[in-house]
Design a protein around this motif. Structure first.
Motif, PDB file in Angstrom:
ATOM      1  N   ALA A   1       0.838  -1.193   0.000  1.00  0.00           N
ATOM      2  CA  ALA A   1       0.000   0.000   0.000  1.00  0.00           C
ATOM      3  C   ALA A   1       0.876   1.248   0.000  1.00  0.00           C
ATOM      4  CB  ALA A   1      -0.904  -0.007   1.223  1.00  0.00           C
ATOM      5  N   THR A   2       0.401   2.281  -0.624  1.00  0.00           N
ATOM      6  CA  THR A   2       1.131   3.543  -0.707  1.00  0.00           C
ATOM      7  C   THR A   2       0.772   4.415   0.483  1.00  0.00           C
ATOM      8  OG1 THR A   2       1.024   3.412  -3.114  1.00  0.00           O
ATOM      9  CG2 THR A   2       1.546   5.558  -2.160  1.00  0.00           C
ATOM     10  N   PRO A   3       1.779   4.965   1.154  1.00  0.00           N
ATOM     11  CA  PRO A   3       1.482   5.867   2.273  1.00  0.00           C
ATOM     12  C   PRO A   3       0.654   7.060   1.809  1.00  0.00           C
ATOM     13  CG  PRO A   3       3.815   5.304   2.238  1.00  0.00           C
ATOM     14  CD  PRO A   3       3.204   4.772   0.973  1.00  0.00           C
ATOM     15  N   ARG A   4      -0.212   7.531   2.688  1.00  0.00           N
ATOM     16  CA  ARG A   4      -1.061   8.674   2.367  1.00  0.00           C
ATOM     17  C   ARG A   4      -0.538   9.932   3.060  1.00  0.00           C
ATOM     18  NH1 ARG A   4      -5.489   4.856   3.601  1.00  0.00           N
ATOM     19  NH2 ARG A   4      -5.713   6.080   5.488  1.00  0.00           N
ATOM     20  N   TYR A   5       0.762  10.137   3.000  1.00  0.00           N
ATOM     21  CA  TYR A   5       1.364  11.346   3.536  1.00  0.00           C
ATOM     22  C   TYR A   5       2.604  11.658   2.717  1.00  0.00           C
ATOM     23  CZ  TYR A   5       4.326   7.923   5.896  1.00  0.00           C
ATOM     24  OH  TYR A   5       5.160   6.872   6.163  1.00  0.00           O
ATOM     25  N   ASP A   6       3.047  12.897   2.799  1.00  0.00           N
ATOM     26  CA  ASP A   6       4.210  13.347   2.053  1.00  0.00           C
ATOM     27  C   ASP A   6       5.093  14.160   2.991  1.00  0.00           C
ATOM     28  OD1 ASP A   6       6.085  14.446   0.364  1.00  0.00           O
ATOM     29  OD2 ASP A   6       4.641  15.230  -1.074  1.00  0.00           O
ATOM     30  N   CYS A   7       6.159  13.554   3.470  1.00  0.00           N
ATOM     31  CA  CYS A   7       7.044  14.218   4.438  1.00  0.00           C
ATOM     32  C   CYS A   7       7.644  15.506   3.881  1.00  0.00           C
ATOM     33  CB  CYS A   7       8.156  13.268   4.890  1.00  0.00           C
ATOM     34  SG  CYS A   7       7.557  11.873   5.866  1.00  0.00           S
ATOM     35  N   SER A   8       7.775  15.601   2.566  1.00  0.00           N
ATOM     36  CA  SER A   8       8.370  16.808   1.984  1.00  0.00           C
ATOM     37  C   SER A   8       7.455  18.024   2.131  1.00  0.00           C
ATOM     38  CB  SER A   8       8.713  16.593   0.514  1.00  0.00           C
ATOM     39  OG  SER A   8       7.541  16.506  -0.262  1.00  0.00           O
ATOM     40  N   LYS A   9       6.199  17.814   2.504  1.00  0.00           N
ATOM     41  CA  LYS A   9       5.256  18.920   2.691  1.00  0.00           C
ATOM     42  C   LYS A   9       5.016  19.221   4.169  1.00  0.00           C
ATOM     43  CE  LYS A   9       2.888  18.207  -1.656  1.00  0.00           C
ATOM     44  NZ  LYS A   9       1.620  17.960  -2.313  1.00  0.00           N
ATOM     45  N   CYS A  10       5.817  18.637   5.033  1.00  0.00           N
ATOM     46  CA  CYS A  10       5.654  18.796   6.480  1.00  0.00           C
ATOM     47  C   CYS A  10       6.867  19.520   7.057  1.00  0.00           C
ATOM     48  CB  CYS A  10       5.507  17.418   7.117  1.00  0.00           C
ATOM     49  SG  CYS A  10       5.336  17.457   8.925  1.00  0.00           S
TER      50      CYS A  10
ATOM     51  N   CYS B   1      15.037  17.928  17.115  1.00  0.00           N
ATOM     52  CA  CYS B   1      16.216  17.078  17.077  1.00  0.00           C
ATOM     53  C   CYS B   1      17.386  17.872  16.505  1.00  0.00           C
ATOM     54  CB  CYS B   1      15.933  15.851  16.201  1.00  0.00           C
ATOM     55  SG  CYS B   1      17.397  14.832  15.897  1.00  0.00           S
ATOM     56  N   GLN B   2      18.543  17.706  17.117  1.00  0.00           N
ATOM     57  CA  GLN B   2      19.731  18.439  16.662  1.00  0.00           C
ATOM     58  C   GLN B   2      20.125  18.111  15.230  1.00  0.00           C
ATOM     59  OE1 GLN B   2      23.255  17.203  18.797  1.00  0.00           O
ATOM     60  NE2 GLN B   2      22.419  15.155  18.985  1.00  0.00           N
ATOM     61  N   PHE B   3      19.645  17.007  14.691  1.00  0.00           N
ATOM     62  CA  PHE B   3      20.012  16.595  13.341  1.00  0.00           C
ATOM     63  C   PHE B   3      19.078  17.142  12.265  1.00  0.00           C
ATOM     64  CE2 PHE B   3      21.673  12.861  15.863  1.00  0.00           C
ATOM     65  CZ  PHE B   3      22.984  13.327  15.866  1.00  0.00           C
ATOM     66  N   LEU B   4      18.075  17.921  12.652  1.00  0.00           N
ATOM     67  CA  LEU B   4      17.167  18.505  11.668  1.00  0.00           C
ATOM     68  C   LEU B   4      17.783  19.776  11.110  1.00  0.00           C
ATOM     69  CD1 LEU B   4      14.325  18.447  10.325  1.00  0.00           C
ATOM     70  CD2 LEU B   4      13.619  20.011  12.140  1.00  0.00           C
ATOM     71  N   ASP B   5      17.830  19.892   9.799  1.00  0.00           N
ATOM     72  CA  ASP B   5      18.268  21.122   9.156  1.00  0.00           C
ATOM     73  C   ASP B   5      17.104  22.105   9.262  1.00  0.00           C
ATOM     74  OD1 ASP B   5      18.389  23.118   6.974  1.00  0.00           O
ATOM     75  OD2 ASP B   5      20.212  22.037   6.382  1.00  0.00           O
ATOM     76  N   SER B   6      17.296  23.191   9.972  1.00  0.00           N
ATOM     77  CA  SER B   6      16.214  24.147  10.238  1.00  0.00           C
ATOM     78  C   SER B   6      15.706  24.857   8.996  1.00  0.00           C
ATOM     79  CB  SER B   6      16.680  25.180  11.269  1.00  0.00           C
ATOM     80  OG  SER B   6      16.955  24.546  12.485  1.00  0.00           O
TER      81      SER B   6
ATOM     82  N   THR C   1      15.899  23.495   5.527  1.00  0.00           N
ATOM     83  CA  THR C   1      15.264  22.551   4.600  1.00  0.00           C
ATOM     84  C   THR C   1      14.212  21.693   5.279  1.00  0.00           C
ATOM     85  OG1 THR C   1      16.879  20.782   5.003  1.00  0.00           O
ATOM     86  CG2 THR C   1      17.380  22.395   3.246  1.00  0.00           C
ATOM     87  N   ARG C   2      14.242  21.617   6.617  1.00  0.00           N
ATOM     88  CA  ARG C   2      13.340  20.783   7.428  1.00  0.00           C
ATOM     89  C   ARG C   2      13.538  19.313   7.097  1.00  0.00           C
ATOM     90  NH1 ARG C   2      12.565  24.008  11.337  1.00  0.00           N
ATOM     91  NH2 ARG C   2      10.894  22.715  12.125  1.00  0.00           N
ATOM     92  N   ARG C   3      14.764  18.917   6.820  1.00  0.00           N
ATOM     93  CA  ARG C   3      15.104  17.534   6.506  1.00  0.00           C
ATOM     94  C   ARG C   3      16.192  17.036   7.443  1.00  0.00           C
ATOM     95  NH1 ARG C   3      11.026  17.500   5.419  1.00  0.00           N
ATOM     96  NH2 ARG C   3      10.045  18.166   3.532  1.00  0.00           N
ATOM     97  N   CYS C   4      16.248  15.734   7.612  1.00  0.00           N
ATOM     98  CA  CYS C   4      17.219  15.079   8.490  1.00  0.00           C
ATOM     99  C   CYS C   4      18.616  15.118   7.866  1.00  0.00           C
ATOM    100  CB  CYS C   4      16.794  13.630   8.719  1.00  0.00           C
ATOM    101  SG  CYS C   4      17.888  12.709   9.817  1.00  0.00           S
ATOM    102  N   THR C   5      19.590  15.534   8.658  1.00  0.00           N
ATOM    103  CA  THR C   5      20.962  15.605   8.155  1.00  0.00           C
ATOM    104  C   THR C   5      21.715  14.290   8.342  1.00  0.00           C
ATOM    105  OG1 THR C   5      21.786  16.464  10.266  1.00  0.00           O
ATOM    106  CG2 THR C   5      21.109  18.087   8.582  1.00  0.00           C
ATOM    107  N   VAL C   6      21.105  13.342   9.056  1.00  0.00           N
ATOM    108  CA  VAL C   6      21.740  12.029   9.267  1.00  0.00           C
ATOM    109  C   VAL C   6      20.827  10.916   8.776  1.00  0.00           C
ATOM    110  CG1 VAL C   6      23.139  12.824  11.222  1.00  0.00           C
ATOM    111  CG2 VAL C   6      20.894  11.813  11.657  1.00  0.00           C
TER     112      VAL C   6
END
Length: 129
Positions: A12-21, A78-83, A85-90
């Motif tokens: 099944a395909t997830p019904r969310y898009d992390c790039s929009k969060c 989390c310290q690993f979040l790029d403030s 881009t809002r994406r994980c750096t690790v």
């Protein structure tokens, strides 16, 4: 001889898009880590287990968790979040809890955020408290 046909089930395909969060899940106070998670991060950074544990984690109510930093959207993340881009750096070295989130095909925050953006008629709207 009868031929038995089986229906192939596609994942099944997830019904969310992390790039929009704006990375709400990274704002949780307690992002728990295990020994295996710390070791994965140690390999990712090319540092020893002990250095990684001391630098990137802390104890919180009896649990080992990732350290946080101040954030302009949420109080802290989390310290690993790029403030920016809002994406994980690790991402490749992220803990198991992050790999499994949200544990299903839906994300409650994404559904809430989508609803708010639709009703505010603003695709960039971020509800704040």
């Amino acid at each position: 001889m009868a031929i038995i046909r089986t229906k192939v089930r596609r994942p099944a395909t997830p019904r969310y898009d992390c790039s929009k969060c704006p990375a709400y899940c990274c704002s949780y106070d307690r992002i728990g880590v295990t020994r295996a998670d710390i070791q994965r991060l140690a390999v990712f950074f090319g540092k020893s287990y002990l250095v990684t544990k001391l630098r990137y984690t802390k104890m919180h109510s009896g649990d080992r968790v990732l350290r946080h930093k101040k954030d302009h959207i949420y109080k802290s993340v989390c310290q690993f979040l790029d403030s920016d881009t809002r994406r994980c750096t690790v991402y490749e070295g992220r803990p198991e809890v992050c790999r499994e989130y949200p544990e299903g095909l839906t994300c409650g925050y994404y559904e809430f955020l989508s609803w708010e953006r639709e009703h505010q008629d603003d695709e960039t709207f971020i509800p704040t408290i």
